[in-house]
Design a protein around this motif. Structure first.
Motif: not given
Lengths: 431, 220
Positions: A284-310
């Motif tokens: 699951r963790r790998q899947e999530r990470e890969l999806r984020q990467w495919l979508a071009g979303v930087a993981p650092a965005a977690a500190e920026v937006s509500l959806a990313a933080a959730l």
């Protein structure tokens, strides 16, 4: 004579006032953007905090004494470096922007015109002394010197030694220089060519040159016809090669990423094949990470937006408790302190569901509708009677309800034995 | 018994789904390419096609398009690892009756297949979220071509929101005090709007996610 500059030095433009504020003695620089010719007077005025008009009148008066003023001015222009035009409050080259560039270009024009006029003045002075080289030399020289000034600017940026207010030599970035001075350089070259043409015309050699020119043009056209297609092909091949290089670079990047992430995880999964829960979590963790990467979303965005933080909080819970959290969010908002509290409460609700409900699947739904944010955390587990929560279960009361209320939000828990649990978190924000 | 065709380019995955569906439904065949799938569906005329979104040669959207003429009674349920809104919305707009992710559990998948066979729409929480996003209230005063198609009713929104929160249709019916059939009717209405709407925001939303190329828009 109309003064372009304010007569009061204290009301000088903020770009010039900046070095004062720093407390360091300013360096003597020319201010081409503020002067008529090379900006020497403006620079002197700025340095001595006096009216530039004083210096201008001084130079003009001195010019009357056998051209001394002109000579001094030219010498000062050659010795004193030009200041890099800077915007108010500008600390980095990045911020200099279009306005700074415009100032540089305008400075170039004025400097060139000024130099042309100075040369003219010098020649006129020579005439006064009884030496007149003749129109055929004077006008071309004036044109050529203006042109040279422009070309020189292109070659060496804003004069050979551009200094900043701080004193450190800081040449403008290449892009800036080129963008700013390319038209100047072009015009400079044209001025020089024009000067040559005027000279040739005046001396009567132009007619002879014309025939030679026809010959040259014919040769150039023929060469163009012969080598044109070949050169076009070369250019195309070069472009293709460049595209191929970019492609292979991308491929290498993808390969590197897959190696660091997916292949590592697969190796881990093979080693832990007996432990179903760990394997599930890893996958699951790998899947999530890969999806984020495919979508071009930087993981650092977690500190920026509500959806990313959730989503990041959900991932944490998945890894900590070996459950699956289905995250659905509609709309998004930049994270602030209150929303951070909301994420914290949601995280606690997920952790509760993971620990006490007995299910391995949790639904998280977040919706931002205008100024209102709602988050639902739902499980289909054992459920409980909210009235009879044991006193030691502080998570619900403190970390969820209490935290929401402290931040002017609301938490509502809906649960019954056998019915699963849903925690509803609501926050009204100032739009 | 519900007759099902499996279309997915991963043989391993087809075998896994076959095993999960077990005896509950009748899997009459599976296909790994668009060509095979079109041929198989034409021959078997199944009730439901479980369709992968990503496949070489056009993917699920292409299968739906080519089968639409020859076997109009066939219903499609998209089953994909992709959770990119563009993939999901494009396959729904092409005509799929629902979308579930590949991590769905066996019993849930069987339930979804049956519901699609009966003509219902199957919305996963994720799809419900996408649709709410796509039909979100845009700036006021945006004229839409067909208000009936271009907006969700309050009740439809409510139903979608509950689906996104993880509620089953039955639970939604209970919560809202309506029958499960009514819930299904709402979901089907949303599906129809999703497929037919020319809503300004929907197309913009889709384009923003680089979804519907113009030719898809015309023929879909």
């Amino acid at each position: 004579m109309v003064l372009p500059m304010s007569a009061d030095p204290l009301a000088a433009p903020p770009g010039a006032a900046a070095p004062r504020a720093s407390g360091r003695p300013p360096r003597l620089t020319r201010l081409p953007s503020r002067g008529y010719a090379g900006g020497v007077c403006a620079g002197l005025a700025d340095y001595f905090a006096a009216d530039p008009l004083l210096f201008r009148v001084g130079f003009v008066v001195l010019a009357g004494f056998g051209g001394l003023g002109v000579a001094l001015y030219v010498a000062a222009w050659a010795i004193v470096p030009a200041a890099v035009p800077s915007e108010p409050g500008d600390t980095t080259r990045l911020k200099a922007g279009a306005a700074g560039m415009r100032a540089m270009v305008a400075g170039a024009w004025r400097e060139a015109a000024g130099i042309g006029l100075l040369v003219l003045a010098g020649l006129l002075l020579l005439r006064n002394l009884g030496f007149w080289p003749g129109d055929a030399v004077v006008w071309p020289l004036v044109l050529a010197s203006s042109g040279l000034a422009l070309v020189a600017r292109q070659l060496w940026g804003t004069g050979a030694s551009a200094v900043t207010d701080g004193g450190a030599a800081e040449l403008p970035t290449t892009g800036d220089t080129q963008a700013a001075s390319l038209p100047g350089g072009l015009l400079g070259a044209m001025l020089i060519v024009g000067a040559a043409v005027v000279f040739l015309e005046a001396t009567g050699t132009l007619a002879a040159l014309r025939e030679a020119l026809v010959g040259i043009v014919v040769v150039v056209v023929v060469l163009g016809l012969v080598f044109g297609p070949w050169m076009t092909r070369q250019a195309r091949a070069l472009a293709a090669e460049r595209a191929e290089r970019i492609r292979s670079q991308e491929r290498a990047e993808v390969a590197a990423h897959l190696h660091d992430s997916v292949l590592q995880t697969l190796a881990l999964i093979q080693r832990r094949a007996g432990d179903a829960r760990t394997v599930g979590t890893l996958a699951r963790r790998q899947e999530r990470e890969l999806r984020q990467w495919l979508a071009g979303v930087a993981p650092a965005a977690a500190e920026v937006s509500l959806a990313a933080a959730l989503s990041a909080a959900a991932q944490e819970i998945e890894e900590l408790h070996g459950v699956e959290v289905e995250v659905v969010s509609v709309g998004d908002r930049p994270l602030d302190d209150r929303l951070r509290a909301l994420v914290g409460a949601a995280r606690e609700a997920m952790a509760n569901a993971a620990r006490f409900s007995g299910t391995e699947k949790i639904d998280l739904y977040a919706e931002v509708a205008g100024a209102s944010v709602q988050v639902f955390v739902r499980d289909r587990g054992t459920g409980f009677d909210p009235e009879r929560v044991p006193a030691d279960r502080r998570g619900l009361r403190e970390s969820i309800v209490g935290r929401m209320e402290r931040h002017d939000g609301r938490a509502h828990v809906e649960s019954a034995p056998g019915q699963g649990t849903e925690v509803e978190l609501t926050m009204e924000l100032e739009s | 018994m519900t007759r099902v065709v499996l279309v997915d380019d991963h043989g391993l995955f087809r075998a896994g789904v076959r095993a999960e569906l077990g005896e509950q439904v009748e899997v009459v065949g599976d296909a790994g390419t668009v060509e095979e799938a079109v041929e198989l569906i034409g021959r078997e005329a199944p009730d439901v096609v479980l369709l992968d979104v990503h496949m070489p040669g056009g993917g699920g959207v292409e299968v739906i398009r080519r089968v639409a003429g020859t076997a109009p009674g066939v219903r499609f349920l998209a089953l994909s690892v992709s959770d990119a809104p563009d993939d999901v919305i494009s396959v729904i707009r092409a005509g799929a009756r629902g979308y579930v992710t590949k991590t769905i559990s066996g019993p849930e998948l069987i339930d979804a297949v049956r519901r699609v066979a009966e003509g219902d729409a199957v919305f996963s929480p994720r799809l419900a979220g996408f649709v709410l996003d796509a039909f979100a209230d845009g700036p006021a005063g945006v004229a839409t071509a067909d208000p009936e198609l271009d907006q969700l009713t309050d009740r439809e929104r409510e139903v979608l929101r509950l689906i996104a929160r993880g509620y089953m249709y039955k639970e939604i019916a209970h919560r809202l005090g309506i029958s499960a059939k009514t819930v299904e009717a709402h979901v089907s209405a949303v599906l129809r709007k999703l497929q037919l709407s020319s809503r300004h925001e929907l197309s913009r939303w889709a384009l923003e996610r680089r979804l519907v190329s113009l030719d898809e828009e015309e023929s879909g």
